[in-house]
Scaffold this active site. Structure first.
Site, PDB file in Angstrom:
ATOM      1  N   THR A  33       2.171   0.741   9.568  1.00 19.49           N
ATOM      2  CA  THR A  33       3.387   1.078   8.813  1.00 19.49           C
ATOM      3  C   THR A  33       3.623   2.583   8.747  1.00 19.49           C
ATOM      4  O   THR A  33       4.766   3.041   8.765  1.00 19.49           O
ATOM      5  CB  THR A  33       3.285   0.473   7.394  1.00 19.49           C
ATOM      6  OG1 THR A  33       3.239  -0.945   7.523  1.00 19.49           O
ATOM      7  CG2 THR A  33       4.466   0.845   6.517  1.00 19.49           C
TER       8      THR A  33
ATOM      9  N   SER B 220      -1.648  -3.289  12.816  1.00 12.16           N
ATOM     10  CA  SER B 220      -3.119  -3.356  12.768  1.00 12.16           C
ATOM     11  C   SER B 220      -3.647  -4.766  12.967  1.00 12.16           C
ATOM     12  O   SER B 220      -4.821  -4.954  13.287  1.00 12.16           O
ATOM     13  CB  SER B 220      -3.653  -2.735  11.486  1.00 12.16           C
ATOM     14  OG  SER B 220      -3.395  -3.548  10.376  1.00 12.16           O
TER      15      SER B 220
ATOM     16  N   THR C  11      -2.435  -0.844   7.439  1.00 12.38           N
ATOM     17  CA  THR C  11      -3.291  -1.124   6.281  1.00 12.38           C
ATOM     18  C   THR C  11      -3.804  -2.563   6.246  1.00 12.38           C
ATOM     19  O   THR C  11      -4.752  -2.854   5.529  1.00 12.38           O
ATOM     20  CB  THR C  11      -2.540  -0.833   4.969  1.00 12.38           C
ATOM     21  OG1 THR C  11      -1.385  -1.668   4.919  1.00 12.38           O
ATOM     22  CG2 THR C  11      -2.137   0.621   4.874  1.00 12.38           C
ATOM     23  N   ASP C  12      -3.172  -3.442   7.031  1.00 10.50           N
ATOM     24  CA  ASP C  12      -3.535  -4.862   6.918  1.00 10.50           C
ATOM     25  C   ASP C  12      -5.002  -5.135   7.259  1.00 10.50           C
ATOM     26  O   ASP C  12      -5.618  -6.032   6.692  1.00 10.50           O
ATOM     27  CB  ASP C  12      -2.634  -5.719   7.823  1.00 10.50           C
ATOM     28  CG  ASP C  12      -1.209  -5.818   7.283  1.00 10.50           C
ATOM     29  OD1 ASP C  12      -0.962  -5.353   6.153  1.00 10.50           O
ATOM     30  OD2 ASP C  12      -0.346  -6.366   7.991  1.00 10.50           O
TER      31      ASP C  12
HETATM   32  N1  ASP Z   1       1.747  -3.675   6.629  1.00 14.21           N
HETATM   33  C1  ASP Z   1       0.886  -3.056   7.540  1.00 14.21           C
HETATM   34  C2  ASP Z   1       0.649  -1.603   7.195  1.00 14.21           C
HETATM   35  O1  ASP Z   1       0.638  -1.303   6.043  1.00 14.21           O
HETATM   36  C3  ASP Z   1       1.184  -3.264   8.961  1.00 14.21           C
HETATM   37  C4  ASP Z   1      -0.058  -3.013   9.740  1.00 14.21           C
HETATM   38  O2  ASP Z   1      -1.142  -3.208   9.222  1.00 14.21           O
HETATM   39  O3  ASP Z   1       0.050  -2.587  10.887  1.00 14.21           O
HETATM   40  O4  ASP Z   1       0.457  -0.749   8.007  1.00 14.21           O
END
Ligand code: ASP
Length: 327
Positions: free
Chosen positions: A14, A58, A90-91
């Site tokens: 993100t 991710s 973050t995932d």
């Molecule tokens: N929602 C996720 C982020 O916070 C998407 C990911 O992990 O790529 O980055």
């Protein structure tokens, strides 16, 4: 004055996402160089090398790619970087942090960060998280702390941190342990001393498969019964409560544990598994007797990373010492 050298790698997530077409949602497009340009203050703190190693959500990162990122990070330290920062989604941040932490045998800090709001969103948290992560990577007090996650003004130890909210800005926490430190008025403040680290050698193989199954009420045993036939090399169960499964699952787990390592972790999101408390069939005492290992404080996902790495370097026999390290 000679500024210290800092290396930054962007992997996607993100923090690097923007919408390319209105109404179609954000996707990773923003390079590491552009992320760096959003924190001009950094040029007063360090000489920065930045590379875009990937532009991935991710969820699509994998262990082989992470090993190549790790070797890039090691190279940066060999070239004189006093710390390394990696931006990613973050995932899966809690899993990549754990993966790197078992393998990062340097004193220099390796710091992971990301963002909950995409790059063009009002109040985007990417720039401040990146700047904070760099401050942590540059701090003398960050030496010998292994891999840490910096998000929303908090510093979390890799082995403790979890994503505990899907969309909130305060998405990361370290249940039971709390953050290892904070950014207070832009200064890195640790709340405790570095703790001893558990390191593993690089895996010699990467083809091993570790299954992760979650126990749920009245669940059938179909997947579980086929784990061995499907060729899995290890199994992690996200079990009820302090590490419990149904009597039906316990019977199948007994057979599986005769052939491959089985770790029982708690699916609760906080706390440790028990060892000596419950005597019913499917309780932890029964599962230990049946050959399973209890995860202690390791959450199911981190336990799976550990087992993948242990099998990858043929050290699965040492599992117990990694689950219950001497304090
Ligand atoms: N929602 C996720 C982020 O916070 C998407 C990911 O992990 O790529 O980055």
């Amino acid at each position: 004055m000679d500024l210290p050298k800092l290396a930054i790698a962007a992997l996607g997530g993100t923090v690097s996402m923007q919408a390319s077409h209105a109404g179609e949602g954000v996707i990773p497009t923003v390079s590491g160089e552009t992320l760096l340009a959003s924190v001009p203050e950094l040029t007063t703190l360090a000489r920065v090398t930045v590379e875009t190693l990937g532009l991935l959500p991710s969820a699509s990162l994998n262990f082989e790619f992470l090993l190549s990122v790790l070797s890039w990070a090691r190279y940066q330290v060999e070239q004189g970087a006093i710390g390394v920062v990696i931006t990613q989604g973050t995932d899966t941040l809690e899993e990549t942090a754990t993966f790197f932490d078992y393998l990062w045998d340097r004193n220099e800090p390796l710091v992971l960060t990301g963002a909950m709001r995409s790059a063009a969103q009002v109040g985007a948290d990417g720039p401040v998280n990146l700047l904070d992560a760099c401050r942590v990577a540059l701090a003398d007090t960050s030496q010998q702390r292994g891999v840490q996650v910096v998000m929303n003004g908090q510093i979390h130890q890799a082995g403790h941190v979890r994503k505990t909210d899907s969309l909130a800005l305060q998405a990361f926490s370290s249940p039971v342990f709390g953050p290892a430190g904070l950014l207070v008025e832009n200064t890195v403040r640790y709340l405790r001393a570095p703790t001893p680290r558990m390191l593993l050698p690089l895996p010699q193989q990467t083809t091993q498969k570790i299954a992760l199954l979650e126990a749920s009420l009245s669940a059938d045993t179909l997947l579980l019964e086929n784990i061995l036939e499907l060729g899995y090399d290890g199994l992690v169960i996200a079990a009820f409560g302090a590490g419990h499964v149904s009597a039906r699952w316990a019977a199948v787990i007994e057979n599986i544990a005769k052939k491959i390592p089985v770790i029982i972790a708690t699916r609760t999101g906080s706390g440790a598994t028990a060892q000596f408390s419950y005597g019913f069939v499917g309780g932890e005492i029964d599962l230990i007797r049946k050959g399973a290992s209890m995860a202690g404080f390791l959450c199911p996902r981190k336990a799976r990373i550990l087992l993948w790495l242990l099998v990858g370097c043929q050290r699965q026999d040492e599992l117990a010492s990694y689950l219950y390290p001497p304090l």
